[in-house]
Scaffold this active site. Structure first.
Site, PDB file in Angstrom:
ATOM      1  N   GLU A 257       0.881  -1.173   0.000  1.00 23.09           N
ATOM      2  CA  GLU A 257       0.000   0.000   0.000  1.00 23.09           C
ATOM      3  C   GLU A 257       0.915   1.217   0.000  1.00 23.09           C
ATOM      4  OE1 GLU A 257      -3.183  -0.285  -0.260  1.00 23.09           O
ATOM      5  OE2 GLU A 257      -3.634  -2.307   0.440  1.00 23.09           O
ATOM      6  N   CYS A 296      -3.694   8.240   3.665  1.00 26.24           N
ATOM      7  CA  CYS A 296      -3.339   7.774   2.322  1.00 26.24           C
ATOM      8  C   CYS A 296      -4.509   7.937   1.369  1.00 26.24           C
ATOM      9  CB  CYS A 296      -2.911   6.317   2.383  1.00 26.24           C
ATOM     10  SG  CYS A 296      -4.084   5.312   3.297  1.00 26.24           S
TER      11      CYS A 296
HETATM   12  P1  NAP Z   1       8.311   4.965   4.676  1.00 31.47           P
HETATM   13  O1  NAP Z   1       9.453   5.841   4.967  1.00 31.47           O
HETATM   14  O2  NAP Z   1       8.336   4.133   3.455  1.00 31.47           O
HETATM   15  O3  NAP Z   1       8.103   4.058   5.987  1.00 31.47           O
HETATM   16  C1  NAP Z   1       7.118   3.084   6.058  1.00 31.47           C
HETATM   17  C2  NAP Z   1       7.619   1.933   6.917  1.00 31.47           C
HETATM   18  O4  NAP Z   1       8.719   1.279   6.293  1.00 31.47           O
HETATM   19  C3  NAP Z   1       8.127   2.360   8.284  1.00 31.47           C
HETATM   20  O5  NAP Z   1       7.758   1.380   9.234  1.00 31.47           O
HETATM   21  C4  NAP Z   1       9.620   2.389   8.092  1.00 31.47           C
HETATM   22  O6  NAP Z   1      10.338   2.235   9.288  1.00 31.47           O
HETATM   23  C5  NAP Z   1       9.817   1.200   7.203  1.00 31.47           C
HETATM   24  N1  NAP Z   1      11.064   1.193   6.442  1.00 31.47           N
HETATM   25  C6  NAP Z   1      11.840   2.247   6.092  1.00 31.47           C
HETATM   26  N2  NAP Z   1      12.886   1.824   5.357  1.00 31.47           N
HETATM   27  C7  NAP Z   1      12.774   0.478   5.244  1.00 31.47           C
HETATM   28  C8  NAP Z   1      13.554  -0.536   4.609  1.00 31.47           C
HETATM   29  N3  NAP Z   1      14.655  -0.239   3.922  1.00 31.47           N
HETATM   30  N4  NAP Z   1      13.145  -1.809   4.718  1.00 31.47           N
HETATM   31  C9  NAP Z   1      12.027  -2.141   5.375  1.00 31.47           C
HETATM   32  N5  NAP Z   1      11.245  -1.218   6.004  1.00 31.47           N
HETATM   33  C10 NAP Z   1      11.614   0.070   5.932  1.00 31.47           C
HETATM   34  O7  NAP Z   1       6.962   5.762   4.559  1.00 31.47           O
HETATM   35  P2  NAP Z   1       6.523   7.065   5.353  1.00 31.47           P
HETATM   36  O8  NAP Z   1       7.070   8.207   4.611  1.00 31.47           O
HETATM   37  O9  NAP Z   1       6.789   6.895   6.784  1.00 31.47           O
HETATM   38  O10 NAP Z   1       4.948   6.947   5.130  1.00 31.47           O
HETATM   39  C11 NAP Z   1       4.194   7.875   4.416  1.00 31.47           C
HETATM   40  C12 NAP Z   1       3.731   7.273   3.113  1.00 31.47           C
HETATM   41  O11 NAP Z   1       2.906   6.148   3.352  1.00 31.47           O
HETATM   42  C13 NAP Z   1       2.885   8.233   2.325  1.00 31.47           C
HETATM   43  O12 NAP Z   1       3.402   8.347   1.042  1.00 31.47           O
HETATM   44  C14 NAP Z   1       1.515   7.591   2.279  1.00 31.47           C
HETATM   45  O13 NAP Z   1       0.821   7.806   1.081  1.00 31.47           O
HETATM   46  C15 NAP Z   1       1.804   6.155   2.469  1.00 31.47           C
HETATM   47  N6  NAP Z   1       0.663   5.511   3.093  1.00 31.47           N
HETATM   48  C16 NAP Z   1      -0.085   4.651   2.361  1.00 31.47           C
HETATM   49  C17 NAP Z   1      -1.177   4.017   2.920  1.00 31.47           C
HETATM   50  C18 NAP Z   1      -2.023   3.058   2.138  1.00 31.47           C
HETATM   51  O14 NAP Z   1      -2.816   2.352   2.739  1.00 31.47           O
HETATM   52  N7  NAP Z   1      -1.888   2.993   0.830  1.00 31.47           N
HETATM   53  C19 NAP Z   1      -1.494   4.262   4.251  1.00 31.47           C
HETATM   54  C20 NAP Z   1      -0.717   5.140   4.970  1.00 31.47           C
HETATM   55  C21 NAP Z   1       0.371   5.755   4.378  1.00 31.47           C
HETATM   56  P3  NAP Z   1      10.938   3.535  10.060  1.00 31.47           P
HETATM   57  O15 NAP Z   1       9.776   4.345  10.481  1.00 31.47           O
HETATM   58  O16 NAP Z   1      11.654   2.938  11.210  1.00 31.47           O
HETATM   59  O17 NAP Z   1      11.812   4.219   9.062  1.00 31.47           O
END
Ligand code: NAP
Length: 516
Positions: A257, A296
């Site tokens: 997602e 999201c």
């Molecule tokens: P992110 O940086 O991709 O982080 C998401 C998760 O992935 C966090 O738990 C993060 O841990 C982890 N993570 C980071 N690097 C990783 C790696 N190399 N390997 C495995 N896991 C890793 O996303 P964000 O910026 O926090 O979230 C915002 C985004 O999420 C927005 O773009 C939004 O659109 C999207 N979103 C989508 C939905 C949906 O249902 N489609 C819902 C909510 C949000 P850490 O926090 O420890 O870095």
């Protein structure tokens, strides 16, 4: 030093060996707690969940596991107040916005408990009727769904630490699959506390639910062929998950997602002042401001007929002007903060990227904060942008600003409007506003190809509709293409991800003995 929250892995509470990452109050700027997973025996955590948790869950029937979900609901309800306190402190949300995360999660669990109970006392599910494989009905093919013998790893986003856990865990646990959740670091406290309460209440078998808060390092490495990973977050991290050997080589199933440029579309028949027009205005303002736009599913692009552009800008701007922003502890505040100063910077950067291509139609950044220090608080007022040239402003269809920001986009005719909605390259949801049922029906089918959900608002459902951005467990959550290609919820459809479909080819006598 603030408290270091322990992880729950391999059936015991374990504190990381490092100093950990500090979680902050995004409004007051204070340190709250720390999380760390350094030194954890990650292979042991996965083995324990897979072997102990998986076996214990699969020994139960669907109805019995539905009973476990009801037990979790009771535990969470009993501790609800403390979750609200954590949400206020760590996510900076006003009560109504915390409810979306906390009560939304509890509601979703309750729904799966109800649906699971109706599946009855079986340990595998029949998938359609048996089909004869030859002329005579003596040798048949029966498809069935059995729980996968693996672990479900959830890597979650910062915006829904409560709901984000339970909307995934409900179908997983109901399916008989143990869960390891890795919450986003900045808001991990609520997830950790909910798991703590459920573990302490002893309502789930050992190994059924684990939480690892802190770094994600090494988690994906543990996934084997029967494990699944459900990721919610940015498109960049999604790319890393997809390319990881666990998915690319070992075929661990992945649900992604990611981000999404969702749209709201006012149909040509909805003139300014009409019911449909007013419903769009109300929904846009709600979507821009609930959880400070950190959803999201939030509306990012508002598509309106070009002769309605000015009236729509005025009506939305007028309502946004009444939105008070600041400290969520103050009852006069309607919109709290973003989850962190890092997110505030990200929103400002996103606005800077868009600003060269759009007009600013309403600028809530100029309005003073209520009860909050602008030098400290991660608060930002809502900003309505306008792209007069919908086709040329590519960035509007490409850059998701994860905050209280949306762009008004004029269209020439319905064909143009549908094409613009699809420029999001696959989105979680679009909403349509109008009164012409035939035109709405046509648009809904057309947009279904590029959207996981199409939410149609006509004047007769003004009170009944569930909201553009509200993810209801009855409906699919997930969209194609840019939205990640995932599929969550949608009632019992969610169980597919945690099951293996298999065709048993046998005589009617053997099929009758499958126990389905
Ligand atoms: P992110 O940086 O991709 O982080 C998401 C998760 O992935 C966090 O738990 C993060 O841990 C982890 N993570 C980071 N690097 C990783 C790696 N190399 N390997 C495995 N896991 C890793 O996303 P964000 O910026 O926090 O979230 C915002 C985004 O999420 C927005 O773009 C939004 O659109 C999207 N979103 C989508 C939905 C949906 O249902 N489609 C819902 C909510 C949000 P850490 O926090 O420890 O870095």
């Amino acid at each position: 030093m603030t408290e270091l929250l322990p992880n729950y892995a391999a059936g015991r509470w374990q504190t990381g060996h490092g100093t950990g990452a500090v979680l902050k109050d995004p409004v007051l700027g204070q340190d709250l707690v720390r999380v760390d997973s350094t030194g954890l025996d990650v292979p042991e955590a996965f083995r324990f969940a897979r072997e102990q948790g998986g076996a214990a869950l699969r020994a139960l029937t669907y109805r019995e596991r539905a009973g476990l979900l009801s037990g979790v609901v009771k535990v969470l309800q009993a501790h609800r107040d403390s979750y609200y306190e954590i949400a206020t402190a760590n996510s900076g949300t006003v009560k109504n916005d915390s409810a979306v995360d906390i009560d939304g999660g509890i509601f979703t669990l309750g729904q799966y408990a109800k649906w699971g109970d109706a599946l009855g006392d079986v340990r595998a599910l029949r998938d359609g009727d048996a089909a004869r494989l030859g002329k005579e009905p003596v040798f048949l093919s029966q498809h069935l769904q059995v729980p996968t013998h693996g672990v479900a790893l959830f890597i979650n986003a910062f915006n829904f630490p409560g709901w984000g856990l339970w909307e995934k865990a409900a179908p997983a646990l109901l399916s008989g699959v143990p869960v390891i959740v890795k919450p986003a670091t900045s808001t991990a406290w609520l997830t950790q506390r909910m798991v703590r309460d459920v573990v302490e209440a002893g309502v789930l078998p050992a190994g059924a639910l684990s939480v690892i808060a802190g770094s994600s390092a090494g988690l994906m490495d543990q996934l084997g062929p029967f494990d699944v990973v459900s990721f919610t977050g940015s498109a960049d991290t999604a790319g890393i998950i997809r390319a990881h050997a666990a998915v690319a080589q070992r075929s661990a199933r992945a649900n992604i997602e990611a981000d999404s440029l969702n749209s709201a579309l006012l149909l040509p028949d909805a003139a300014p002042g009409s019911d449909a027009f007013n419903l769009l205005v109300r929904e846009v303002v709600r979507e821009m401001t609930v959880k400070s736009g950190q959803k999201c599913t939030a509306i990012r692009r508002i598509l309106v007929p070009q002769d309605v552009y000015g009236a729509a800008a005025e009506a939305i701007g007028a309502k946004l002007a009444g939105v008070t922003v600041g400290n969520p502890r103050n009852d006069g505040v309607r919109m709290g903060s973003l989850v962190s100063t890092a997110q505030l910077h990200a929103v400002r950067e996103g606005l800077a990227q868009l600003s060269a291509h759009v007009d600013i139609l309403h600028d809530g950044r100029q309005v003073p904060l209520v009860d909050a220090d602008p030098a400290v608080a991660a608060c930002i007022g809502p900003v309505l942008l306008g792209a007069r040239d919908a086709d040329a402003a590519s960035v509007v269809h490409d850059v998701e600003v994860f905050g209280p920001v949306a762009t008004l986009v004029p269209y020439r005719d319905m064909g143009h409007a549908l094409a613009l909605a699809q420029r999001g390259q696959g989105s979680l949801v679009t909403s349509l506003y109008g009164a012409d049922e035939a035109a709405l029906g046509h648009a809904a089918v057309h947009l279904a190809a590029s959207h996981g959900r199409v939410h149609v608002v006509t004047p007769d459902v003004a009170q009944a509709h569930t909201g553009h951005g509200n993810v209801m467990p009855m409906s699919l959550h997930g969209g194609p293409g840019r939205a990640g290609g995932g599929a969550e919820l949608g009632g019992l459809r969610a169980l597919d991800f945690y099951h293996q479909r298999s065709a048993v080819q046998a005589s009617p006598g053997v099929l009758a003995a499958l126990g389905l």
